[in-house]
Design a protein around this motif. Sequence first.
Motif, short mmCIF file in Angstrom:
data_model
loop_
_atom_site.label_atom_id
_atom_site.label_comp_id
_atom_site.label_asym_id
_atom_site.label_seq_id
_atom_site.Cartn_x
_atom_site.Cartn_y
_atom_site.Cartn_z
N ALA A 65 75.46 147.86 51.09
CA ALA A 65 74.12 147.26 50.73
C ALA A 65 73.29 146.51 51.69
N VAL A 83 66.92 148.73 45.66
CA VAL A 83 66.20 147.43 44.86
C VAL A 83 65.53 146.80 46.02
N CYS A 128 71.63 148.72 47.43
CA CYS A 128 72.29 147.84 46.56
C CYS A 128 73.69 147.99 46.20
N PRO A 162 76.90 133.13 38.99
CA PRO A 162 77.75 134.07 38.26
C PRO A 162 78.36 133.94 37.24
N HIS A 184 82.14 138.47 34.47
CA HIS A 184 81.39 139.77 35.16
C HIS A 184 81.80 139.71 36.70
N ALA A 185 81.32 141.16 37.11
CA ALA A 185 81.58 141.15 38.70
C ALA A 185 80.45 140.45 39.42
N TYR A 191 80.20 137.61 40.79
CA TYR A 191 80.46 136.88 42.11
C TYR A 191 81.46 137.80 43.25
N PRO A 192 82.15 138.55 42.61
CA PRO A 192 82.83 139.45 43.86
C PRO A 192 81.60 140.42 44.27
N VAL A 241 79.56 138.98 47.10
CA VAL A 241 80.42 138.76 48.34
C VAL A 241 80.40 140.10 48.84
N LYS A 242 80.76 141.15 48.08
CA LYS A 242 81.03 142.48 48.64
C LYS A 242 79.61 142.97 49.16
N TYR A 243 78.54 142.89 48.34
CA TYR A 243 77.14 143.30 48.95
C TYR A 243 76.42 142.38 49.40
N HIS A 276 72.97 141.78 48.06
CA HIS A 276 71.77 142.70 47.70
C HIS A 276 72.27 143.73 46.51
N HIS A 277 73.23 143.40 45.68
CA HIS A 277 73.45 144.10 44.68
C HIS A 277 72.23 143.93 43.28
N ASP A 278 72.22 144.85 42.72
CA ASP A 278 71.28 144.82 41.69
C ASP A 278 71.81 143.99 40.52
N HIS A 308 75.15 148.42 38.78
CA HIS A 308 76.08 149.66 38.53
C HIS A 308 77.29 149.21 37.98
N PHE A 309 77.64 147.83 37.51
CA PHE A 309 78.77 147.54 37.05
C PHE A 309 78.61 147.57 35.46
N VAL A 328 87.82 138.32 49.17
CA VAL A 328 86.89 138.56 47.64
C VAL A 328 86.07 139.87 47.92
N TYR A 378 84.29 129.75 36.86
CA TYR A 378 84.43 129.29 38.42
C TYR A 378 84.34 127.71 38.72
N ILE A 396 87.98 141.70 38.83
CA ILE A 396 86.88 141.61 37.71
C ILE A 396 86.04 142.94 38.25
N THR A 442 88.22 142.30 43.77
CA THR A 442 88.96 141.40 43.92
C THR A 442 88.11 140.11 43.72
#
Lengths: 365, 365, 365, 365
Positions: free
Chosen positions: A31, A71, A76, C101, C105-106, C108-109, C112-114, C117-119, C125-126, D223, D270, D289, D293
Amino acid sequence: MSFSIGQNFRLTVYGQSHAAAIGVIIDGLPAGINFPHQAIQSALERRRPGKQTWTSRRSESDLFEIKSGIVAGKTCGAPICLEIVNHDKRSKDYAQHDHLPRPSHADYPAYVKYQGHHDIRGGGHFSGRMTAPIVMAGSLANNLLIEEGIHINSHIYAISDIKDQTIDPVQPDLDSLAQVKEKNFPVLNDDQGLAMQAAILAAKEEKDSVGGQVETVVTGLPVGLGQPLYDSCEAKLAHAMFGIPAIRGIEFGTGFAASLMRGSQHNDPYYLDTDQTIKTSTNHHGGVIGGLTTGMPLIMRVAIKPTSSIGQSQQTVNLDQSCHQELTIQGRHDPCIVPRVVPVIESMTAICLLDLLIMAGKFPV
Amino acid sequence: MSFSIGQNFRLTVYGQSHAAAIGVIIDGLPAGINFPHQAIQSALERRRPGKQTWTSRRSESDLFEIKSGIVAGKTCGAPICLEIVNHDKRSKDYAQHDHLPRPSHADYPAYVKYQGHHDIRGGGHFSGRMTAPIVMAGSLANNLLIEEGIHINSHIYAISDIKDQTIDPVQPDLDSLAQVKEKNFPVLNDDQGLAMQAAILAAKEEKDSVGGQVETVVTGLPVGLGQPLYDSCEAKLAHAMFGIPAIRGIEFGTGFAASLMRGSQHNDPYYLDTDQTIKTSTNHHGGVIGGLTTGMPLIMRVAIKPTSSIGQSQQTVNLDQSCHQELTIQGRHDPCIVPRVVPVIESMTAICLLDLLIMAGKFPV
Amino acid sequence: MSFSIGQNFRLTVYGQSHAAAIGVIIDGLPAGINFPHQAIQSALERRRPGKQTWTSRRSESDLFEIKSGIVAGKTCGAPICLEIVNHDKRSKDYAQHDHLPRPSHADYPAYVKYQGHHDIRGGGHFSGRMTAPIVMAGSLANNLLIEEGIHINSHIYAISDIKDQTIDPVQPDLDSLAQVKEKNFPVLNDDQGLAMQAAILAAKEEKDSVGGQVETVVTGLPVGLGQPLYDSCEAKLAHAMFGIPAIRGIEFGTGFAASLMRGSQHNDPYYLDTDQTIKTSTNHHGGVIGGLTTGMPLIMRVAIKPTSSIGQSQQTVNLDQSCHQELTIQGRHDPCIVPRVVPVIESMTAICLLDLLIMAGKFPV
Amino acid sequence: MSFSIGQNFRLTVYGQSHAAAIGVIIDGLPAGINFPHQAIQSALERRRPGKQTWTSRRSESDLFEIKSGIVAGKTCGAPICLEIVNHDKRSKDYAQHDHLPRPSHADYPAYVKYQGHHDIRGGGHFSGRMTAPIVMAGSLANNLLIEEGIHINSHIYAISDIKDQTIDPVQPDLDSLAQVKEKNFPVLNDDQGLAMQAAILAAKEEKDSVGGQVETVVTGLPVGLGQPLYDSCEAKLAHAMFGIPAIRGIEFGTGFAASLMRGSQHNDPYYLDTDQTIKTSTNHHGGVIGGLTTGMPLIMRVAIKPTSSIGQSQQTVNLDQSCHQELTIQGRHDPCIVPRVVPVIESMTAICLLDLLIMAGKFPV
């Protein structure tokens, strides 16, 4: 599956020449990457039909839409879906081909494989139009490679027996190669380019077609990219290139001509460059040894057959009546597809190399 | 992963040239298939070093053992593991190469990729020895193809510029091709074969090496085998072939020469044979159009570089001291590997085609 | 890749909850298969929001379009692309979640992962909306299974601690199960169904949510379907089910309760039925032993957590300011998603089983 | 393929219970990694039969050999092949099972699938012995995870209805869990452990068997590990766990009990920990979630059926004569396999998590 390619950077294409749309799903990018809308549209423009006297008169704007994955101008993390709607479909042109297979097209083996249910309009999913999704994904990949200092450049190496200027495999002239991308007819030597175009038009006049070769040079690759055996640079590139319609051969470095050489000639001796980097004084291997990059320019050539669709009468078999029949192909077609294949080859190269970079942990995901 | 190939008939190879053993896991065959122990051992014999004046003097019996998957001479549904123990390892011959990379070998890019931890002995997992597992799996696959009426035959097409007799791509002489398999030097024309062997020995005398080409013909394939785009016959075969060390190019049918032809020459016209089957009167496509088989003989040629290991002094770089150094390779090596590559190419071809047959539901699993 | 599932029958999904569209590419079906347009639309209708008092008020017609792969109502061998345009997007509802967050729901992770930048709109997409493409592909698969005599039926096994009528694992009442598919609230015992709905509405009243379990029964499977170890029926089904948001557990046959039994109770004795077929007199294994089907009904239960979005105030962390903050979720959400998950589970089951059938050569490709 | 698992860290297992050997090919590790010979042998020892009164009396030393991939105690970039020779094979014990399928074993569906050609000796490739290769690969993976600060610990959660001490899902007592690894009977509470062992022996006395549950806790995960949808943490772990014989169910976090809860109870709020890291005050999601992780401990429980082989007479069908027949199983078998499954589950967990770490670019390749 046969419509997907790549392991860590992975594409899945969909569509047929005359389906509602053609498109590609791109999976594997992190992303936050800037989406190069303009670069993708420009790359499509290089491949687009209807621009030159020697291309098909099919008139497609080839404007693409983003269906998902972007996005605010950045990736994203969701799969990226890019789509082109098919507008200019003259499907009636193809009505006869369901029982009169065109020589050199997939019509007959597809008829057997799909028991007559395949889409004959415009060649269905065997059409060269299926390379437009590749160009979208490839120019996205290419943009990322450029940021890593990796540059992919191709030129028309030959049309029939007319050859372009030679590239120095050890120290390619990158400025000249970069200029080629801007040209309508992508050659180094424009005089040779004019001779090639004359040969194409001569074939067109005679309702015939010509083939050629494309040469690709990649610079800026790290040493040791690629995996041994089945994910070697050559294995992955060759696999991908033979997914482009009309390609009949591929070679790396000196290629087939290497089979004529002695080891003492073909072996590339190592030396220390002035900046202490290790290089080879010749580059017969085209930048790949044992499937791994050497740090020298990667060099690859592919052979492209003359366009299958020609205006001359040809002999075929009537599948319904099991008898011989003469066939004259109507519709619109290029007397030579080599120029339009150039951006497709560059795209496929970018796709494979980005996949290998991610696989090697050299690109942040 | 880079040591596995195939989707429905799938191999995973393991080992290095001087590891305890080399072997292959074969997955995807149904239970109840006769295990062709003798055919596999014979195929290994064709590839084995140490038999001819022009092959390496490494002396390996290459007797294989069954580790799993076979019960009472038949497949049992478990993965098949076949292994060859490495006996004749002269690892000290390779001691200098950890800091003196041999030109044209993977030594230098592997040194960078693996940060010096790769196995330099005998070329490690980049060794041509890794093709022995391929021959085991391939001859097993080949045995199954023969039962389906599919025959794979290869010959040395050229050593340097000395060419073997031409094969008719439309009606290949299968009897002659079958005899080639029994020959020590697999050519159609034995006079040309003698000239080729003389060229190999001449190179050997001069501590040099030569390359060549291998041509493969497959008959008996059903029409429509292969998938469009990325699982096309050519894509899969090319991918596999570039997993064989020393291969520098591949072409199908008329191949690179097709780029010199006009469409009216290159297109293969359809006709009805006397038995009402549909054939093409020429076979420039080498039996594959649009990635699918046409029912005509599949024809493929690969270019093999001259052996990298030569006895002459060569220039390289000392990786430890960052300075130039002359290198003279000790150890045992073939002045030409082309004859030994022939069964490897046939094996790879069998592996790919069986995979495509299973994928197409044309082979019972 | 994470947005694709299946080996021989393979899906790739794309889209986000509030992207331009969501869709699926389906690869691996032979040509000539009737495309069940109406069956797919009906299956989507079962999953669609906005129908009941206890579902989200997001109003989507969920009418799908065919982008490719279908010609004259039949598959043509090209990949099938089916798409649903997203209409009812209230993206502003989600503005606060980029820094607040939502528990369970997804957000918070994914943040961190994205790297932000996630939507976030609608869960990106979750979102559970990504199961609509699964339902399209699954009902296509299901249609083919029905033609093979394989029937997949599910019912709500429990909402909270309210259980539906039990199914006989040896001789399930197929007529009753078939009727469940037609019901708005898919249970066998409608009185229990009313109690379940009351529990859902009670939770809704209290701005809360409830979870439940779904049980699936598959009849008509051949004996011996599935592969040992990593392509076992359970492995493939479990893999697929955990791709559905909100699923927290899966069990086959007697499942977790099997761990309380002795072998003498749990082992299913074989007997010959009157028609000489081999059956088991109990079915604690739920129709799968050693990863292979036994011919008895396949039985699977999944646990679904209570909907994450609730109207009550919840504690979370402000990601921008690194401080605690109370959060009250706006927007539209189901107090219980169990009923809408039922067609998704059936779809995933159909997808996995068709893949296994093709893999086993039991479905013509 | 069904004997391979993993995408970037990939295993391929081979062998049968009574084949010459069992083994595993491991692909995907970088070169230069220390090979933990002793740790692997110790892990095998934990799984080994013949140690306790309640395990099978099959006497295997389970000493493994390195076939390839390791040079001077480090990985060299070649695939790693580890093998265990099968010594104690009493194949005659199994002679009757080719026509008398054992209830709850794969005998009957395998007989149909493989048309009688499968290896019946010791259960062939369906044997629990096929988990020894997993333990070898898994302990190699685990060693790497430990260096990244990731710790995988399991305990016997229950034998029949006798439960071990509960683990705090928010702050598990890592010291106690670490001690469990050293115990012959891996429980937290040794009194409960004694009760469990008594239950196992009681079943053994009655020629019967018992099942149980294993709980696994993973700490130290970053995470955001895992991919959405089909490469989610749960999808990958569940897929892998159902490749272990005898597993009948899996759940994450509160699991099936979550279906009984309200959202307001199940949602994990959280909060900011004193070190400013974001945590959840409860951990009903078991650290995952949306497939990713959360940074909280990953918690997973699997249900294991009672051993299928019991000494009591059981009813089966004679496949040759199509008649009912009583069967009394001879041979050696465990009255409870739960303790021996513990290291297998830990191994599978390590394999999946390392694969996900490499996929996420969080482990150097």
